[in-house]
Motif scaffolding. Structure first.
Motif, PDB file in Angstrom:
ATOM      1  N   HIS A  60      -2.703  15.948  -9.136  1.00 25.83           N
ATOM      2  CA  HIS A  60      -2.936  17.318  -9.600  1.00 25.83           C
ATOM      3  C   HIS A  60      -4.371  17.781  -9.322  1.00 25.83           C
ATOM      4  N   GLU A  61      -5.081  17.007  -8.501  1.00 27.87           N
ATOM      5  CA  GLU A  61      -6.430  17.377  -8.052  1.00 27.87           C
ATOM      6  C   GLU A  61      -7.366  17.662  -9.223  1.00 27.87           C
ATOM      7  N   SER A  62      -7.232  16.871 -10.289  1.00 32.96           N
ATOM      8  CA  SER A  62      -8.048  17.064 -11.485  1.00 32.96           C
ATOM      9  C   SER A  62      -9.107  15.971 -11.587  1.00 32.96           C
ATOM     10  N   PHE A  63     -10.323  16.305 -11.221  1.00 34.28           N
ATOM     11  CA  PHE A  63     -11.427  15.338 -11.318  1.00 34.28           C
ATOM     12  C   PHE A  63     -11.637  14.924 -12.769  1.00 34.28           C
ATOM     13  N   ASP A  64     -11.573  15.877 -13.710  1.00 36.94           N
ATOM     14  CA  ASP A  64     -11.803  15.567 -15.124  1.00 36.94           C
ATOM     15  C   ASP A  64     -10.784  14.564 -15.650  1.00 36.94           C
ATOM     16  N   VAL A  99       0.840  -1.196   0.000  1.00 36.86           N
ATOM     17  CA  VAL A  99       0.000   0.000   0.000  1.00 36.86           C
ATOM     18  C   VAL A  99       0.882   1.254   0.000  1.00 36.86           C
ATOM     19  N   LYS A 100       0.701   2.087  -1.032  1.00 40.16           N
ATOM     20  CA  LYS A 100       1.421   3.357  -1.119  1.00 40.16           C
ATOM     21  C   LYS A 100       0.398   4.494  -1.052  1.00 40.16           C
ATOM     22  N   PRO A 101       0.334   5.226   0.055  1.00 39.43           N
ATOM     23  CA  PRO A 101      -0.651   6.301   0.191  1.00 39.43           C
ATOM     24  C   PRO A 101      -0.500   7.359  -0.905  1.00 39.43           C
ATOM     25  N   LEU A 102      -1.651   7.898  -1.335  1.00 37.25           N
ATOM     26  CA  LEU A 102      -1.702   8.957  -2.332  1.00 37.25           C
ATOM     27  C   LEU A 102      -2.430  10.162  -1.736  1.00 37.25           C
ATOM     28  N   PRO A 103      -2.325  11.323  -2.391  1.00 33.10           N
ATOM     29  CA  PRO A 103      -3.186  12.434  -1.969  1.00 33.10           C
ATOM     30  C   PRO A 103      -4.655  12.045  -2.098  1.00 33.10           C
ATOM     31  N   SER A 104      -5.518  12.790  -1.461  1.00 40.54           N
ATOM     32  CA  SER A 104      -6.942  12.484  -1.513  1.00 40.54           C
ATOM     33  C   SER A 104      -7.478  12.610  -2.937  1.00 40.54           C
ATOM     34  N   PHE A 105      -8.416  11.735  -3.287  1.00 38.48           N
ATOM     35  CA  PHE A 105      -9.104  11.834  -4.571  1.00 38.48           C
ATOM     36  C   PHE A 105      -9.881  13.156  -4.598  1.00 38.48           C
ATOM     37  N   PRO A 106      -9.985  13.812  -5.767  1.00 40.85           N
ATOM     38  CA  PRO A 106     -10.727  15.080  -5.836  1.00 40.85           C
ATOM     39  C   PRO A 106     -12.144  14.951  -5.268  1.00 40.85           C
ATOM     40  N   SER A 107     -12.582  15.987  -4.576  1.00 37.36           N
ATOM     41  CA  SER A 107     -13.876  15.964  -3.897  1.00 37.36           C
ATOM     42  C   SER A 107     -15.015  15.685  -4.876  1.00 37.36           C
ATOM     43  N   LEU A 119      -4.265   7.972 -13.967  1.00 36.77           N
ATOM     44  CA  LEU A 119      -5.188   8.210 -12.860  1.00 36.77           C
ATOM     45  C   LEU A 119      -4.444   8.816 -11.670  1.00 36.77           C
ATOM     46  N   VAL A 120      -3.302   8.250 -11.340  1.00 38.65           N
ATOM     47  CA  VAL A 120      -2.494   8.774 -10.231  1.00 38.65           C
ATOM     48  C   VAL A 120      -2.079  10.216 -10.517  1.00 38.65           C
ATOM     49  N   HIS A 121      -1.722  10.511 -11.764  1.00 38.11           N
ATOM     50  CA  HIS A 121      -1.360  11.880 -12.144  1.00 38.11           C
ATOM     51  C   HIS A 121      -2.531  12.824 -11.890  1.00 38.11           C
ATOM     52  N   GLY A 122      -3.739  12.394 -12.261  1.00 36.61           N
ATOM     53  CA  GLY A 122      -4.922  13.207 -12.031  1.00 36.61           C
ATOM     54  C   GLY A 122      -5.181  13.453 -10.553  1.00 36.61           C
ATOM     55  N   ILE A 123      -4.970  12.425  -9.739  1.00 43.93           N
ATOM     56  CA  ILE A 123      -5.149  12.565  -8.288  1.00 43.93           C
ATOM     57  C   ILE A 123      -4.129  13.547  -7.723  1.00 43.93           C
TER      58      ILE A 123
END
Length: 282
Positions: A202-206, A154-162, A196-200
């Motif tokens: 960079h906080e990009s939901f799109d 398990v490698k923690p990531l930033p939170s998924f966009p709200s 997907l990880v890149h999007g997370i």
């Protein structure tokens, strides 16, 4: 002494199956997060015995229960004299691909670590959980993460966009082993987890919703065609993304618009009894 602990459900934002391992498990690559759909466990210290009770009639309350197995492992490993009574207020659907049992086990590790004053780190608790079930290490940490191996790395990531999460559990459950049985790994799709990880990050939901996917969806849908029906209806009603979680049959949709989320929920209540509108957990 008494402790209460939440056990949130997990969803798989992306799931790839890389290979069949020599130990019989499959090598996985996933991005997972937790949602605000939780069981509630109450732990009360008692003499010696480990006992369990629940509001659910669909789970065993003896040594077959994953919570009992987890408590016994902790008790035996650290030679604990005390016992515990555990009450499980079951909210997460069973056999749904939402990791309810694994999350209950993880909650047990966290709570008994406090109740029995073991002072173990999350990393140590995750290593213990790995002996019981593949999803437990992720559930111990309980945050968005990149997960590999059979689920234990398990490698923690930033939170998924709200966003809002619409969760739908079709009536017929699925056992995980039946999805992996005779699985032709080479025929499965492979999704771009790096994107997907890149999007997370960079906080990009799109960007995130363009790269969600579950390689097991087609195989599970052969057992329960309702999975694809629910997914199609979610997208038809306006979800920006929809996919099956884990080995199914639960399907979830994502949107950042609350009005749209409520419309999707109302539209799906005619198809399934178990429909939930929740947030993902930061």
């Amino acid at each position: 002494m008494q402790i209460m602990e939440n056990a949130p459900a997990k969803i798989n934002l992306c799931l790839n199956v890389l290979s069949k391992r020599e130990d019989g498990f499959h090598e996985m690559e996933m991005v997972m997060t937790t949602i605000d759909l939780s069981d509630r466990l109450t732990f009360t210290i008692q003499e010696n015995d480990i006992t369990v009770d629940s509001n659910s009639s669909f789970m065993p309350l003896d040594e077959r229960n994953i919570v009992v197995k987890t408590a016994q492992l902790l008790k035996e490993t650290y030679h604990i004299d005390a016992g515990v009574h555990i009450y499980i207020d079951k909210i997460i659907p069973i056999a749904a691909g939402l990791g309810g049992g694994s999350s209950d086990a993880a909650a047990t590790l966290r709570a008994l670590n406090q109740l029995w004053k073991l002072d173990l780190s999350l990393e140590q608790l995750a290593e213990l959980g790995e002996r019981i079930g593949s999803d437990i290490p992720f559930c111990v940490y309980g945050q968005t993460a990149y997960v590999t191996g059979r689920g234990e790395k398990v490698k923690p990531l930033p939170s998924f966009p709200s966003c809002w999460v619409i969760v739908v559990k079709p009536f017929k459950g699925i056992s995980s082993w039946t999805v992996f049985k005779d699985l032709d790994v080479d025929s499965l799709p492979n999704y771009s987890i790096d994107q997907l990880v890149h999007g997370i990050e960079h906080e990009s939901f799109d960007e995130c919703i363009r790269y969600v996917g579950n390689a097991l969806e087609e195989k599970a849908s052969q057992q329960n065609p309702r999975i694809l029906t629910v997914k199609e209806k979610m997208l038809e009603f306006g979800a920006e993304a929809a996919l099956m979680s884990g080995t199914g049959p639960t399907v979830f949709g994502l949107t950042q618009n609350l009005t749209k989320a409520k419309r999707i929920v109302n539209g799906l209540k005619g198809f399934c009894k178990e429909v939930y509108l929740v947030r993902h957990l930061n």
